[in-house]
Motif scaffolding. Structure first.
Motif, PDB file in Angstrom:
ATOM      1  N   UNK A  23      46.384 -45.163  11.381  1.00  0.00           N
ATOM      2  CA  UNK A  23      45.714 -43.849  11.450  1.00  0.00           C
ATOM      3  C   UNK A  23      46.069 -42.872  12.568  1.00  0.00           C
ATOM      4  N   UNK A  24      46.420 -43.376  13.558  1.00  0.00           N
ATOM      5  CA  UNK A  24      46.926 -42.363  14.465  1.00  0.00           C
ATOM      6  C   UNK A  24      48.424 -41.610  14.225  1.00  0.00           C
ATOM      7  N   UNK A  25      49.221 -42.320  13.615  1.00  0.00           N
ATOM      8  CA  UNK A  25      50.383 -41.806  13.477  1.00  0.00           C
ATOM      9  C   UNK A  25      50.524 -40.865  12.059  1.00  0.00           C
ATOM     10  N   UNK A  27      48.841 -38.017  12.206  1.00  0.00           N
ATOM     11  CA  UNK A  27      48.986 -36.775  12.886  1.00  0.00           C
ATOM     12  C   UNK A  27      50.635 -36.485  13.101  1.00  0.00           C
ATOM     13  N   UNK A  28      51.441 -37.340  13.165  1.00  0.00           N
ATOM     14  CA  UNK A  28      52.884 -37.150  13.612  1.00  0.00           C
ATOM     15  C   UNK A  28      53.403 -37.227  12.074  1.00  0.00           C
ATOM     16  N   UNK A  29      52.935 -37.530  10.967  1.00  0.00           N
ATOM     17  CA  UNK A  29      53.437 -37.421   9.683  1.00  0.00           C
ATOM     18  C   UNK A  29      53.499 -36.016   9.252  1.00  0.00           C
ATOM     19  N   UNK A  30      52.695 -35.197   9.613  1.00  0.00           N
ATOM     20  CA  UNK A  30      52.371 -33.847   9.184  1.00  0.00           C
ATOM     21  C   UNK A  30      53.689 -33.013   9.519  1.00  0.00           C
ATOM     22  N   UNK A  31      53.956 -32.243   8.599  1.00  0.00           N
ATOM     23  CA  UNK A  31      55.358 -31.167   8.950  1.00  0.00           C
ATOM     24  C   UNK A  31      55.011 -30.246   9.968  1.00  0.00           C
ATOM     25  N   UNK A  32      53.490 -29.838   9.876  1.00  0.00           N
ATOM     26  CA  UNK A  32      53.054 -28.785  10.662  1.00  0.00           C
ATOM     27  C   UNK A  32      52.676 -29.199  12.130  1.00  0.00           C
ATOM     28  N   UNK A  33      53.239 -28.659  13.243  1.00  0.00           N
ATOM     29  CA  UNK A  33      52.769 -28.796  14.729  1.00  0.00           C
ATOM     30  C   UNK A  33      51.083 -28.730  14.624  1.00  0.00           C
ATOM     31  N   UNK A  34      50.312 -29.673  15.238  1.00  0.00           N
ATOM     32  CA  UNK A  34      48.931 -29.634  15.479  1.00  0.00           C
ATOM     33  C   UNK A  34      48.864 -28.579  16.446  1.00  0.00           C
ATOM     34  N   UNK A  35      49.806 -28.140  17.384  1.00  0.00           N
ATOM     35  CA  UNK A  35      49.469 -26.811  18.332  1.00  0.00           C
ATOM     36  C   UNK A  35      49.510 -25.566  17.619  1.00  0.00           C
ATOM     37  N   UNK A  36      50.147 -25.571  16.481  1.00  0.00           N
ATOM     38  CA  UNK A  36      49.994 -24.384  15.749  1.00  0.00           C
ATOM     39  C   UNK A  36      48.913 -24.330  14.862  1.00  0.00           C
ATOM     40  N   UNK A  37      48.521 -25.440  14.415  1.00  0.00           N
ATOM     41  CA  UNK A  37      47.318 -25.391  13.564  1.00  0.00           C
ATOM     42  C   UNK A  37      46.067 -24.862  14.415  1.00  0.00           C
ATOM     43  N   UNK A  38      45.798 -25.344  15.704  1.00  0.00           N
ATOM     44  CA  UNK A  38      45.097 -25.023  16.693  1.00  0.00           C
ATOM     45  C   UNK A  38      45.108 -23.318  16.980  1.00  0.00           C
ATOM     46  N   UNK A  39      46.404 -22.922  17.146  1.00  0.00           N
ATOM     47  CA  UNK A  39      46.289 -21.762  17.455  1.00  0.00           C
ATOM     48  C   UNK A  39      46.175 -20.604  16.299  1.00  0.00           C
ATOM     49  N   UNK A  40      46.394 -21.052  14.854  1.00  0.00           N
ATOM     50  CA  UNK A  40      46.015 -20.602  13.794  1.00  0.00           C
ATOM     51  C   UNK A  40      44.479 -20.453  13.664  1.00  0.00           C
ATOM     52  N   UNK A  41      43.739 -21.606  14.019  1.00  0.00           N
ATOM     53  CA  UNK A  41      42.426 -21.671  13.837  1.00  0.00           C
ATOM     54  C   UNK A  41      42.030 -20.729  14.978  1.00  0.00           C
ATOM     55  N   UNK A  72      43.748 -42.319  22.853  1.00  0.00           N
ATOM     56  CA  UNK A  72      43.006 -42.289  21.619  1.00  0.00           C
ATOM     57  C   UNK A  72      42.418 -43.217  21.293  1.00  0.00           C
ATOM     58  N   UNK A  73      42.905 -44.516  21.438  1.00  0.00           N
ATOM     59  CA  UNK A  73      41.891 -45.678  20.959  1.00  0.00           C
ATOM     60  C   UNK A  73      41.097 -45.826  21.993  1.00  0.00           C
ATOM     61  N   UNK A  74      41.303 -45.621  23.350  1.00  0.00           N
ATOM     62  CA  UNK A  74      40.232 -46.006  24.456  1.00  0.00           C
ATOM     63  C   UNK A  74      39.251 -44.891  24.147  1.00  0.00           C
ATOM     64  N   UNK A 275      42.038 -33.873  13.654  1.00  0.00           N
ATOM     65  CA  UNK A 275      41.040 -34.975  14.472  1.00  0.00           C
ATOM     66  C   UNK A 275      40.026 -35.500  13.453  1.00  0.00           C
ATOM     67  N   UNK A 276      39.437 -34.541  12.488  1.00  0.00           N
ATOM     68  CA  UNK A 276      38.378 -35.141  11.626  1.00  0.00           C
ATOM     69  C   UNK A 276      38.742 -35.908  10.669  1.00  0.00           C
ATOM     70  N   UNK A 277      40.176 -35.720  10.130  1.00  0.00           N
ATOM     71  CA  UNK A 277      40.640 -36.622   9.139  1.00  0.00           C
ATOM     72  C   UNK A 277      41.127 -37.799   9.495  1.00  0.00           C
ATOM     73  N   UNK A 278      41.636 -37.912  10.869  1.00  0.00           N
ATOM     74  CA  UNK A 278      41.800 -39.188  11.628  1.00  0.00           C
ATOM     75  C   UNK A 278      40.454 -39.987  11.688  1.00  0.00           C
TER      76      UNK A 278
END
Length: 310
Positions: A23-25, A27-41, A72-74, A275-278
């Motif tokens: 489940x954690x990975x 986020x790493x399989x997405x071609x889009x950088x999570x940081x860019x998603x946050x900045x766009x949002x 993340x697990x903790x 994060x919600x998808x995860x």
């Protein structure tokens, strides 16, 4: 029995760890950088490399992969799934009410699915080849093959628009449950009752049924014994039906505007709110493991021979 339960729980631990890692990975399989998603949002007009690096540090994405996973697990063990990339709110604060709403719909629907599956399965098995058996199987084949969104649209048109008896959306009262629960029950009871019927027919041909009738036992006692033995096969199916319904309410929740996990997951996927998808995927996967373990324990209680197989 206690040792059997402990062994089953211990076996589920590595399985849950594997599920959490997969489940954690995501986020790493997405071609889009999570940081860019946050900045766009956040509506940042111009995204620079410096902003991306700074955002990655804030999200902890600059740390080694294993460290990110462990943190993340903790956090997940404490029901802390991070913050939404889109709204900035706690993921758990968004998922908790949606999860409870979906769970209510799932439990009510599962109850009726199990009741109707057993009821129809027993009646069809005891009337094998007769008009009732053929009619129920024919109707179930048609209803289960029809798309759920089409059935939902038809019942909304008839009961909500034409007759004005039931609400079309939301969950304001008990009436709001009637239409979505009906559609889910039709979709799944039409499948599961065949399993009960098949198991009943297999047991009807067993020697103990012949011996029971030869000894003069009444048909009610024999039928109850057949049902008891048949349900040993069906318990696993019914237990797994709950997480299956829990994870497949997306269409029903969308049609009936039910404020649950399905609706939330669709919005999160469209907005790439990782994060919600995860959290959504992790909750569903854990529910499958939990209910599978519960079904094994129930089967072991009914059939003590299974305790020696572990």
């Amino acid at each position: 029995m206690r040792s059997y339960i402990i062994k089953k729980l211990l076996i589920s631990i590595p399985l849950l760890l594997i599920i959490s890692f997969l489940t954690f990975i995501l986020i790493n399989l997405s071609p889009q950088n999570p940081a860019e998603v946050v900045l766009h949002a956040q509506g940042v007009p111009k995204i620079t490399d410096e902003l991306i690096i700074e955002t990655e540090k804030e999200l902890g994405l600059d740390q080694p992969f294993i460290m990110q996973y462990l943190h993340w697990v903790i956090a997940c063990l404490q029901l802390d799934f991070g913050n939404s990339y889109v709204t900035g709110q706690s993921v758990w604060s968004l998922i908790e009410p949606a999860f409870l709403n979906t769970l209510k719909l799932t439990l009510v629907s599962s109850f009726f699915v199990i009741v109707f599956s057993i009821f129809l399965g027993v009646l069809c098995a005891m009337r094998e080849g007769r008009i009732f058996d053929k009619s129920v199987r024919g109707a179930s084949f048609f209803l289960t093959s029809a798309p759920s969104y089409w059935l939902a649209s038809m019942v909304i048109w008839y009961f909500s628009i034409k007759l004005d008896l039931l609400p079309t959306s939301g969950m304001d009262s008990y009436k709001s449950y009637i239409l979505p629960v009906t559609i889910i029950t039709i979709s799944y009871a039409g499948i599961y009752f065949r399993i009960v019927r098949s198991s009943m027919l297999n047991n009807l041909n067993e020697d103990y049924v012949l011996y029971g009738r030869a000894c003069g036992l009444n048909e009610q006692t024999i039928t109850l014994q057949i049902l008891r033995n048949s349900l040993q096969v069906s318990i696993s199916v019914f237990c797994m039906a709950i997480p299956i319904i829990l994870g497949s309410t997306v269409v029903i929740e969308t049609v009936f505007a039910w404020p649950g996990l399905g609706s939330l997951s669709v919005k999160s996927i469209l907005s790439r709110d990782f994060p919600i998808i995860q959290a959504y995927v992790l909750l569903l996967a854990v529910s499958f493991v939990v209910f599978n373990t519960i079904s094994d324990i129930i089967n072991a209680v009914i059939n003590p021979k299974l305790r020696n197989d572990l």
